[in-house]
Each structure stands twice: as C-alpha cells, then as structure tokens.
Design a protein around this motif. Structure first.
Motif, PDB file in Angstrom:
ATOM      1  N   ALA A   1       0.827  -1.215   0.000  1.00  0.00           N
ATOM      2  CA  ALA A   1       0.000   0.000   0.000  1.00  0.00           C
ATOM      3  C   ALA A   1       0.859   1.262   0.000  1.00  0.00           C
ATOM      4  O   ALA A   1       0.409   2.323  -0.416  1.00  0.00           O
ATOM      5  N   GLY A   2       2.088   1.133   0.480  1.00  0.00           N
ATOM      6  CA  GLY A   2       2.967   2.306   0.563  1.00  0.00           C
ATOM      7  C   GLY A   2       2.765   3.111   1.827  1.00  0.00           C
ATOM      8  O   GLY A   2       3.160   4.284   1.893  1.00  0.00           O
ATOM      9  N   LEU A   3       2.176   2.490   2.864  1.00  0.00           N
ATOM     10  CA  LEU A   3       1.917   3.214   4.109  1.00  0.00           C
ATOM     11  C   LEU A   3       3.221   3.568   4.805  1.00  0.00           C
ATOM     12  O   LEU A   3       4.076   2.711   5.017  1.00  0.00           O
ATOM     13  N   ARG A   4       3.340   4.826   5.176  1.00  0.00           N
ATOM     14  CA  ARG A   4       4.502   5.312   5.909  1.00  0.00           C
ATOM     15  C   ARG A   4       4.037   5.999   7.184  1.00  0.00           C
ATOM     16  O   ARG A   4       2.887   6.418   7.296  1.00  0.00           O
ATOM     17  N   GLY A   5       4.945   6.092   8.148  1.00  0.00           N
ATOM     18  CA  GLY A   5       4.596   6.722   9.417  1.00  0.00           C
ATOM     19  C   GLY A   5       4.124   8.147   9.217  1.00  0.00           C
ATOM     20  O   GLY A   5       4.816   8.954   8.597  1.00  0.00           O
ATOM     21  N   LEU A   6       2.944   8.461   9.749  1.00  0.00           N
ATOM     22  CA  LEU A   6       2.330   9.758   9.487  1.00  0.00           C
ATOM     23  C   LEU A   6       2.432  10.711  10.676  1.00  0.00           C
ATOM     24  O   LEU A   6       1.717  11.697  10.750  1.00  0.00           O
ATOM     25  N   GLY A   7       3.354  10.403  11.580  1.00  0.00           N
ATOM     26  CA  GLY A   7       3.622  11.338  12.669  1.00  0.00           C
ATOM     27  C   GLY A   7       4.640  12.387  12.277  1.00  0.00           C
ATOM     28  O   GLY A   7       4.808  13.391  12.958  1.00  0.00           O
ATOM     29  N   GLY A   8       5.323  12.163  11.150  1.00  0.00           N
ATOM     30  CA  GLY A   8       6.307  13.130  10.680  1.00  0.00           C
ATOM     31  C   GLY A   8       7.538  12.507  10.074  1.00  0.00           C
ATOM     32  O   GLY A   8       8.116  13.042   9.127  1.00  0.00           O
ATOM     33  N   ALA A   9       7.958  11.340  10.567  1.00  0.00           N
ATOM     34  CA  ALA A   9       9.204  10.733  10.095  1.00  0.00           C
ATOM     35  C   ALA A   9       9.051  10.053   8.736  1.00  0.00           C
ATOM     36  O   ALA A   9       9.989  10.015   7.945  1.00  0.00           O
ATOM     37  N   GLY A  10       7.879   9.487   8.482  1.00  0.00           N
ATOM     38  CA  GLY A  10       7.626   8.878   7.179  1.00  0.00           C
ATOM     39  C   GLY A  10       8.322   7.551   6.955  1.00  0.00           C
ATOM     40  O   GLY A  10       8.522   7.129   5.817  1.00  0.00           O
ATOM     41  N   PHE A  11       8.685   6.839   8.022  1.00  0.00           N
ATOM     42  CA  PHE A  11       9.353   5.549   7.868  1.00  0.00           C
ATOM     43  C   PHE A  11       8.336   4.499   7.429  1.00  0.00           C
ATOM     44  O   PHE A  11       7.215   4.468   7.942  1.00  0.00           O
ATOM     45  N   PRO A  12       8.673   3.629   6.462  1.00  0.00           N
ATOM     46  CA  PRO A  12       7.719   2.605   6.000  1.00  0.00           C
ATOM     47  C   PRO A  12       7.201   1.758   7.167  1.00  0.00           C
ATOM     48  O   PRO A  12       7.988   1.116   7.877  1.00  0.00           O
ATOM     49  N   SER A  13       5.882   1.746   7.336  1.00  0.00           N
ATOM     50  CA  SER A  13       5.296   1.101   8.511  1.00  0.00           C
ATOM     51  C   SER A  13       5.574  -0.397   8.556  1.00  0.00           C
ATOM     52  O   SER A  13       5.854  -0.960   9.612  1.00  0.00           O
TER      53      SER A  13
ATOM     54  N   PRO B   1      -4.827  -2.790  -0.198  1.00  0.00           N
ATOM     55  CA  PRO B   1      -3.788  -1.770  -0.396  1.00  0.00           C
ATOM     56  C   PRO B   1      -4.148  -0.745  -1.457  1.00  0.00           C
ATOM     57  O   PRO B   1      -3.566   0.336  -1.505  1.00  0.00           O
ATOM     58  N   GLU B   2      -5.134  -1.072  -2.299  1.00  0.00           N
ATOM     59  CA  GLU B   2      -5.531  -0.157  -3.384  1.00  0.00           C
ATOM     60  C   GLU B   2      -6.075   1.161  -2.872  1.00  0.00           C
ATOM     61  O   GLU B   2      -6.080   2.157  -3.604  1.00  0.00           O
ATOM     62  N   ILE B   3      -6.521   1.158  -1.611  1.00  0.00           N
ATOM     63  CA  ILE B   3      -7.071   2.414  -1.089  1.00  0.00           C
ATOM     64  C   ILE B   3      -6.019   3.516  -1.095  1.00  0.00           C
ATOM     65  O   ILE B   3      -6.346   4.710  -1.165  1.00  0.00           O
ATOM     66  N   LEU B   4      -4.750   3.127  -1.086  1.00  0.00           N
ATOM     67  CA  LEU B   4      -3.670   4.105  -1.154  1.00  0.00           C
ATOM     68  C   LEU B   4      -2.894   4.025  -2.471  1.00  0.00           C
ATOM     69  O   LEU B   4      -2.686   5.038  -3.140  1.00  0.00           O
ATOM     70  N   ASN B   5      -2.467   2.826  -2.851  1.00  0.00           N
ATOM     71  CA  ASN B   5      -1.544   2.747  -3.992  1.00  0.00           C
ATOM     72  C   ASN B   5      -2.204   2.919  -5.351  1.00  0.00           C
ATOM     73  O   ASN B   5      -1.504   3.021  -6.367  1.00  0.00           O
ATOM     74  N   SER B   6      -3.531   2.951  -5.388  1.00  0.00           N
ATOM     75  CA  SER B   6      -4.203   3.167  -6.681  1.00  0.00           C
ATOM     76  C   SER B   6      -4.369   4.644  -7.009  1.00  0.00           C
ATOM     77  O   SER B   6      -4.800   5.001  -8.110  1.00  0.00           O
ATOM     78  N   ILE B   7      -4.029   5.515  -6.065  1.00  0.00           N
ATOM     79  CA  ILE B   7      -4.188   6.968  -6.268  1.00  0.00           C
ATOM     80  C   ILE B   7      -2.829   7.565  -6.591  1.00  0.00           C
ATOM     81  O   ILE B   7      -1.867   7.399  -5.840  1.00  0.00           O
ATOM     82  N   GLU B   8      -2.759   8.254  -7.699  1.00  0.00           N
ATOM     83  CA  GLU B   8      -1.476   8.800  -8.137  1.00  0.00           C
ATOM     84  C   GLU B   8      -1.666  10.205  -8.683  1.00  0.00           C
ATOM     85  O   GLU B   8      -2.635  10.498  -9.384  1.00  0.00           O
ATOM     86  N   LYS B   9      -0.729  11.067  -8.358  1.00  0.00           N
ATOM     87  CA  LYS B   9      -0.738  12.438  -8.876  1.00  0.00           C
ATOM     88  C   LYS B   9       0.689  12.965  -8.885  1.00  0.00           C
ATOM     89  O   LYS B   9       1.432  12.798  -7.906  1.00  0.00           O
ATOM     90  N   ASN B  10       1.065  13.559  -9.965  1.00  0.00           N
ATOM     91  CA  ASN B  10       2.415  14.124 -10.103  1.00  0.00           C
ATOM     92  C   ASN B  10       3.502  13.107  -9.749  1.00  0.00           C
ATOM     93  O   ASN B  10       4.531  13.446  -9.156  1.00  0.00           O
ATOM     94  N   GLY B  11       3.253  11.854 -10.136  1.00  0.00           N
ATOM     95  CA  GLY B  11       4.240  10.814  -9.899  1.00  0.00           C
ATOM     96  C   GLY B  11       4.309  10.307  -8.479  1.00  0.00           C
ATOM     97  O   GLY B  11       5.177   9.486  -8.154  1.00  0.00           O
ATOM     98  N   ARG B  12       3.408  10.744  -7.624  1.00  0.00           N
ATOM     99  CA  ARG B  12       3.394  10.318  -6.224  1.00  0.00           C
ATOM    100  C   ARG B  12       2.142   9.492  -5.961  1.00  0.00           C
ATOM    101  O   ARG B  12       1.079   9.773  -6.504  1.00  0.00           O
ATOM    102  N   LYS B  13       2.247   8.473  -5.117  1.00  0.00           N
ATOM    103  CA  LYS B  13       1.116   7.599  -4.829  1.00  0.00           C
ATOM    104  C   LYS B  13       0.651   7.770  -3.385  1.00  0.00           C
ATOM    105  O   LYS B  13       1.443   8.034  -2.489  1.00  0.00           O
ATOM    106  N   GLY B  14      -0.661   7.590  -3.202  1.00  0.00           N
ATOM    107  CA  GLY B  14      -1.219   7.605  -1.860  1.00  0.00           C
ATOM    108  C   GLY B  14      -2.076   8.818  -1.564  1.00  0.00           C
ATOM    109  O   GLY B  14      -2.379   9.627  -2.453  1.00  0.00           O
ATOM    110  N   LEU B  15      -2.480   8.927  -0.310  1.00  0.00           N
ATOM    111  CA  LEU B  15      -3.287  10.040   0.168  1.00  0.00           C
ATOM    112  C   LEU B  15      -2.586  10.698   1.353  1.00  0.00           C
ATOM    113  O   LEU B  15      -1.846  10.058   2.077  1.00  0.00           O
ATOM    114  N   ARG B  16      -2.832  11.981   1.535  1.00  0.00           N
ATOM    115  CA  ARG B  16      -2.289  12.707   2.674  1.00  0.00           C
ATOM    116  C   ARG B  16      -3.413  13.493   3.354  1.00  0.00           C
ATOM    117  O   ARG B  16      -4.259  14.092   2.678  1.00  0.00           O
TER     118      ARG B  16
END
Length: 562
Positions: A218-230, A384-399
């Motif tokens: 899915a590409g989930l990363r830590g969303l507290g600020g560090a962004g480390f792959p969960s 995992p598609e809830i995140l990795n299926s969304i793409e914009k400007n070469g970046r995947k996921g939601l913020r």
C-alpha cells in the motif's frame, strides 16, 4: 517537654545530638489519607506517577508539597523523583509551602502561528486586563491542535474556538469549564458496519507477515512526521524476542497539526482497531495509548469506548492502557513518549538502541502515530488499493493535510499525496479575500517556511528535501502578503525555546540565543548560521536538530526581510 523527659532522637543530625524525625519534609497524615483516597486500590507501580499527579491536580487545582510528599511515601519513591516529574510538565502546578497556589480557574491562550495570525496576542492582553488575577490565571500556551478555529483557548478544560473576551465571560458566568465531547461514531455503530471483523479474521487465521507485505504494498509510511515505512518497522520489532509492547503516539504537538484530533473526534474505532491489529501482529503484552492532555474530550470518549471493547470481549480488561500526557511537546518524540509512559520526565533517549529494540520497560516496542493506525485498519479492510491506486504528479497515496492560516476553509483536507500548495489552497476554499499567497509552512515549525514560488512542488515525502525542508506531519499554515515572514520565524523559535526539554546544551541554549539574535533589527546571518550548524550536529533529538530550519529558510528565500 523538658530535656530530662524528652525521648532521645533516632535520626542523628550531628555528633551527640538526635532528632525524632527524618530530615526533609515530614509526612502529613491528612495529606496521606487524601492521596490514598484518590488512588484507591490502583497499583502503586512507579510508571503510574504521572497518572496519579493528574488525579491530585484535577482534585485540588495544584500539587501541594504535602500531597507530593504523601504520594512519594505511598509509591515508595524519593520525594525528589515526584518533584522532578511534576516540575517538568506544563499542566502540573507544584506549589511549595511558602508559595501561593494558583487561582481555581486557568485560561490557556494558544500562541501558535495560526492563532497569532488570528490575534491571540491581543486576545491574551485583553483577558489579562479584564480578569481578576486572584480568581483567573491567564497563560500563554503552545498549540492545542485547533488551528482551524483560531484563535483558540482553553478555559479549564473547555476549548473556546474563534475565542473572544465576550465568549470567555459568558462561559465563566455559565460555569462552562468542562470538556465538550463531540458527536462521534460509537462502538455500536462501527460494529454494525463491519468494525473489528478484520481484527477477528486475523486473530483466527491471519499471518502477520502477510499483513506486513500488504502495508508495504500500500505504501503506508509513518504519518507522525518521520515517514518511515510502517511495514518495515513491524519487521524490526517482531524480530526481537518478547515480551513486546505497542505504543500509540497521540501527542500531535507540532503546531499546525490537527489531523489526529480530526480522526479521533469522528471515527475513533478505526484507529483503535488498527492499534489492536498491530498489537496482534507484535504479540504485544500491552497496547499503550499516549494521548496529549490538550485533548480532554478525546480522552473522555476513549475511556468510554475502550470500556465497551472490554465489555464486548474484544480485549481483556486493562490490555489497552490509556495514558494521559501533561503538556510537553517533546513527548511527541517516540523515546521521550516512552520515558513519559514510564512515569518520568520526557527526555529523549540517545540512540542506538532504538525503541524497536529497547522501548517501554526496556522491551521491544512498536511506536505508531494515530493516523498511521487509522490507515492500517482501512488497508486491512479495503485492501492496499485504497492508497496505492491513487497517483498524482508521480506520487502515490493520500495525505491528510492540516491547513490553517489565510484560507477560507481551514481544516483537514484529504488529498492525493502529489498535491501542490495551489491544489491545497484551492481545496481549502482559496485565499481569504484581499490576501495574496506569499509563503507557507509545509510541516509545522520544524519544516520552516517556503515561498509561494514553490507552490507547484508536490507536497509529499522525499520531495521537499531538495528545497531544504520536509513534509513532516503535513501541518500547513498559509501566509499572505499581509504577514511578516520574519515575525513568523520568530514565533516558531519562541515555541522551540519554550518546549526544549533542556537535556542537551546545544538545543537549550541554542534556541534561547537564536530568539535573542532574531529580535535584532538586522539578523547576524553568519552567527545564526554557525549556531544552527552546532544545534543540528550536536542536539540529541529532532527538536534541536530542526529548530534552525525557520531561520535557514527565511535567510535563503526571504533575505530582504531580515
């Protein structure tokens, strides 16, 4: 009693002399009974120190020396340990015998960048003029996670949004000083639409490594600020021998960040289920939830909903251990949070070892942010598609962008990860009438300030480093041509000066000296640059390492203002 009839002392204080009591503060029997009544049959474990200080503070409005002495006796710890913890956190009021306790009512006025732009300084000054200081205490306070309704303040435990003196007066008159729990999705509603089915399925037949791979996919990363792959973090913790723990970081103290509160006050069970999925994967003995004290309504609703989980048999009583912060931004740093969970001052630890190896009580600990766990549940339920299926400007996921400042509709806006500042401002209703986009804070004070000329850069992890900053927690404050970038940077450094834990000299002294240098009519660029390099190189944790960012970026992108 005469010298002849007085019993000999048992505590020697000098040669040939004795005393009937030990040195130091004497135990007050009445205070001891009061503390025992508050603690009841609760465990006297050392790590509950902060919880018990809260009980005393909530009951009596301050921490008297007598009560702290009684707590030390009851918990079998030195008085100095109680004092050093109580004096570290902003929401505790330790009071010595010769000091006057604070008034019964306290008003904390937020002074974060968004609130300052909305007039919080003027509001605080007006309140100080209007209130009787013997009855109401008015304090300057750091971000309360309500930047979308700036200026905000806390009256007792009641948050007043878009605050005015008139609103405060009306609330005091009505006795409205308690937290207001918002409408939210309860356990019953969440359960009725499939809640906790993913957790139960995994408990029956799941494989934690498959879940880990799904998170990575899915590409989930830590969303507290560090962004480390969960998913990778899961692997590190699970590789360590048990017992293990899970620690949920609910202390989103980075000014401008409101996204965790947004999810907690609307759909708390997504995050709770995610925390239990992570706990299942780690075979964790306990799931600790550390929630900032600035969110009293959230703490109340979590207490209710966790009890429902226990009653429904989804967790054993006590498995989820909800801990309450006490007003310390530094406890958003994971090792400082763990120190606080252990009932100590929130001092960041030197690393290595990392908390994945040596965390709570010296055991391997998985630390996750609230929003990260929200997405863990959604990925396990929806794929995992809830995140990795969304793409914009070469970046995947939601913020989840926390947006405040000079926009028409501040708040949390969930957008594709590749969205630019122009996209974000558009989603927030555009700039306020009469305001022209000038600058923005991309990820809280730690990320500094960038000019509007970078408004077309994708706002995502690993992109902004090229420009000397990072996305962090995606806490965005939008500045206009009516704002001073110089003043904004000073606001950020004052925050770091206030919130430095003081453990290391580069951060403690560096923040203080930076503020003094920034008050000059013309900045000493060379001296500020040298100071910043020392702070970055020598500070123990991210606070001191990131504090120079506002200075560096203002000198780089707005040299004419300094």
């Amino acid at each position: 009693m005469s010298a002849e009839t007085k019993e000999p002392g048992v505590w020697k204080s000098a040669r040939g002399k004795g005393r009937g009591t030990p040195k130091g503060r004497q135990l007050d029997p009445e205070a001891l009974e009061e503390v025992r009544a508050l603690l009841g049959d609760r465990s006297r474990r050392r790590d509950y120190m902060i919880e018990y200080l809260h009980l005393i503070q909530d009951k009596y409005g301050h921490l008297s020396a007598a009560h702290m002495r009684a707590l030390a006796d009851e918990m079998n710890v030195p008085m100095i340990e109680v004092w050093e913890v109580a004096s570290f956190y902003a929401h505790f009021d330790p009071v010595k015998e010769d000091e006057t306790p604070p008034p019964a009512l306290t008003i904390r006025v937020c002074d974060s960048l968004a609130c300052e732009m909305a007039g919080s300084a003027e509001l605080q000054a007006a309140l100080e003029r209007d209130m009787d200081p013997s009855e109401v205490r008015v304090l300057r306070a750091p971000c309360m996670g309500r930047c979308d309704v700036a200026p905000t303040l806390e009256l007792g435990k009641n948050h007043i949004d878009h605050a005015t003196v008139e609103k405060v007066q009306a609330a005091i008159k009505a006795g409205d000083i308690h937290a207001h729990v918002p409408d939210y999705e309860t356990f019953e509603t969440y359960r009725s639409r499939g809640g906790y089915e993913a957790l139960e399925r995994l408990r029956r037949e799941g494989n934690w490594e498959q879940v880990q791979e799904t998170l990575l996919e899915a590409g989930l990363r830590g969303l507290g600020g560090a962004g480390f792959p969960s998913g990778r973090k899961w692997g590190f913790v699970r590789a360590e021998p048990g017992p293990r723990y899970v620690a949920v970081n609910g202390d989103e103290g980075e000014p401008g960040t409101i996204k965790d509160r947004y999810y907690l006050e609307r759909e708390p069970h997504y995050f709770l289920e995610g925390a239990l999925i992570a706990s299942w994967a780690m075979e964790a003995e306990t799931c600790f939830i550390y929630m900032r004290d600035e969110y009293p309504a959230v703490i109340q609703l979590l207490e209710v909903e966790i009890r429902k989980l226990e009653e429904a048999g989804i967790v054993e009583p006590g498995y989820i251990d909800l801990r309450r912060g006490a007003g310390a931004y530094i406890c958003g740093e994971e090792s400082a949070m763990i120190e606080s969970i252990e009932g100590k001052r929130g001092y960041p630890r030197n690393r290595p070892p990392y908390v994945a190896q040596v965390g709570i009580f010296g055991r391997p600990t998985l630390a996750h942010n609230v929003e990260t766990l929200h997405w863990v549940t959604r990925i396990c339920r929806e794929g995992p598609e809830i995140l990795n299926s969304i793409e914009k400007n070469g970046r995947k996921g939601l913020r989840s962008f926390s947006v405040s400042g000079r926009v028409k509709n501040p708040g949390v806006h969930v957008l594709p990860a590749g969205s630019t500042m122009h996209d974000i401002i558009e989603a927030a209703g555009g700039m306020l009438d009469g305001h022209e986009f000038k600058a923005f804070q991309p990820g809280g004070p730690s990320a500094g300030l960038l000019p509007a000329s970078l408004g077309d850069v994708p706002m995502d992890f690993d992109v902004l480093q090229e420009y000397g900053t990072f996305i962090g927690s995606a806490a965005i404050v939008v500045l206009s041509d009516k704002d001073s970038v110089r003043d904004a940077a000073l606001n950020m450094l004052r925050f770091f000066e206030d919130e430095s834990c003081g453990q290391c000299t580069p951060c403690r002294v560096g923040c203080e000296k930076s503020v003094k240098l920034m008050k000059a009519d013309k900045w000493d660029r060379d001296l500020l640059d040298d100071l910043g390099k020392v702070m970055i190189d020598a500070s123990i944790c991210g606070l001191g390492q990131a504090a120079p960012n506002p200075i560096k970026l203002v000198m780089k992108y707005f040299p004419d203002e300094v």
